[in-house]
Scaffold this motif. Structure first.
Motif, PDB file in Angstrom:
ATOM      1  N   VAL A  15       1.035   5.078   0.222  1.00 21.31           N
ATOM      2  CA  VAL A  15       0.104   6.303   0.809  1.00 21.31           C
ATOM      3  C   VAL A  15       1.187   7.573   0.615  1.00 21.31           C
ATOM      4  O   VAL A  15       2.036   7.842   1.327  1.00 21.31           O
ATOM      5  CB  VAL A  15      -0.434   5.988   2.239  1.00 21.31           C
TER       6      VAL A  15
ATOM      7  N   TYR B 233      -2.753   5.417  -2.943  1.00 20.50           N
ATOM      8  CA  TYR B 233      -3.580   6.443  -2.382  1.00 20.50           C
ATOM      9  C   TYR B 233      -2.883   7.781  -2.494  1.00 20.50           C
ATOM     10  O   TYR B 233      -2.007   8.007  -1.673  1.00 20.50           O
ATOM     11  CB  TYR B 233      -3.722   5.987  -0.983  1.00 20.50           C
TER      12      TYR B 233
ATOM     13  N   VAL C   5      -3.522  12.369  -0.314  1.00 19.10           N
ATOM     14  CA  VAL C   5      -4.122  12.007   0.795  1.00 19.10           C
ATOM     15  C   VAL C   5      -3.599  13.087   1.718  1.00 19.10           C
ATOM     16  O   VAL C   5      -2.597  13.286   2.391  1.00 19.10           O
ATOM     17  CB  VAL C   5      -3.654  10.588   1.500  1.00 19.10           C
TER      18      VAL C   5
ATOM     19  N   PRO D 146      -9.001   2.825  -6.488  1.00 21.11           N
ATOM     20  CA  PRO D 146      -7.574   2.522  -6.745  1.00 21.11           C
ATOM     21  C   PRO D 146      -7.149   2.556  -7.957  1.00 21.11           C
ATOM     22  O   PRO D 146      -6.259   2.880  -8.475  1.00 21.11           O
ATOM     23  CB  PRO D 146      -7.230   1.381  -5.862  1.00 21.11           C
TER      24      PRO D 146
ATOM     25  N   ALA E 216      -8.418   4.953   3.190  1.00 19.65           N
ATOM     26  CA  ALA E 216      -7.155   4.278   2.969  1.00 19.65           C
ATOM     27  C   ALA E 216      -6.888   3.162   3.843  1.00 19.65           C
ATOM     28  O   ALA E 216      -6.575   2.240   3.577  1.00 19.65           O
ATOM     29  CB  ALA E 216      -5.751   5.054   2.668  1.00 19.65           C
TER      30      ALA E 216
ATOM     31  N   GLN F 253      -9.676  11.348   3.673  1.00 13.63           N
ATOM     32  CA  GLN F 253      -9.114  10.467   2.943  1.00 13.63           C
ATOM     33  C   GLN F 253      -8.211   9.312   3.542  1.00 13.63           C
ATOM     34  O   GLN F 253      -8.235   8.071   2.935  1.00 13.63           O
ATOM     35  CB  GLN F 253      -8.266  11.329   1.951  1.00 13.63           C
TER      36      GLN F 253
ATOM     37  N   HIS G 109       0.750  -0.894  -0.025  1.00 12.32           N
ATOM     38  CA  HIS G 109       0.166  -0.008   0.000  1.00 12.32           C
ATOM     39  C   HIS G 109       0.846   1.042   0.176  1.00 12.32           C
ATOM     40  O   HIS G 109       1.745   1.542   1.032  1.00 12.32           O
ATOM     41  CB  HIS G 109      -0.809  -0.079   1.140  1.00 12.32           C
TER      42      HIS G 109
END
Length: 219
Positions: free
Chosen positions: A23, A52, A55, A171, A64, A60, A21
């Motif tokens: 971010v 993501y 953010v 996504p 996530a 937000q 992931h």
């Protein structure tokens, strides 16, 4: 027989898939490039990327974190805002997932060498060229047309994704936006008609996303 494996040779190792992931409070391109460079050092390891981007609010970030909880894996981030960093790291601790600030070791080393303070300005590293503005425009479009919003100008999209909830429409739209592709997504909801504009599109690619019933029930 020629080409047959040796009797004691180990069986070929299957590829290992895992979720990563990414971010970011900016476009996420730096983070994406770093993650791919690191994963390339491992054989038969295939990351499933979840990006993501932009953010910059708690709402937000909460979204996530919800997606991260559904697909456990490694979390890499380049969040600058202290409150959002703490919230992200605390959320990952609660889920017992590794959360790594990707740029921190490099920034700390440079700070010690230069003896200079760092900036807290988001996206300070980005060049304001045409490609950057195209990507930002695509990101703004994806966010503004998420989950059926902005249906009146779907004809401005390069791609429209259709699917029930939790088929990774958002996504995927963000991922496409990183490549400068304008992507909108429209949810399939029982009893709710699809936007009329959808049936009037001529030059827009429309893609349906699928999910297995068992997986959907789990979610």
């Amino acid at each position: 027989m020629f080409g047959a494996p040796l009797p004691n040779s180990p069986p070929p190792r299957l590829a290992t898939y895992f979720h990563v992931h990414l971010v970011s409070d900016s476009t996420g391109e730096t983070l994406n490039a770093m993650a791919r460079a690191v994963c390339a050092r491992f054989e038969n390891v295939l990351p499933i990327e979840h990006i993501y981007a932009l953010v910059r609010s708690q709402r937000q970030l909460d979204r996530a974190l919800g997606d991260i909880e559904e697909a456990p894996g490694i979390v890499l981030h380049t969040i600058v805002d202290e409150k959002l960093r703490e919230a992200l790291e605390e959320g990952c601790r609660r889920m017992d997932m590794p959360c790594l600030p990707a740029l921190d070791p490099l920034v700390s080393a440079m700070q010690r060498y230069l003896g200079a303070a760092t900036t807290s300005r988001v996206g300070a590293h980005l060049r304001l060229d045409n490609d950057y503005f195209n990507r930002m425009d695509a990101l703004n479009y994806a966010i503004g047309h998420d989950d059926g919003q902005g249906g009146q100008d779907l004809d401005q999209a390069d791609v429209v994704l259709l699917g029930v909830s939790r088929t990774s429409k958002t996504p995927t739209c963000i991922y496409l936006a990183h490549r400068g592709v304008r992507a909108a997504n429209v949810p399939l909801v029982p009893g709710r008609p699809l936007p009329e504009k959808l049936f009037q599109l001529n030059n827009t690619l429309i893609v349906g996303l699928l999910i297995s019933p068992d997986r959907l029930i789990q979610i």
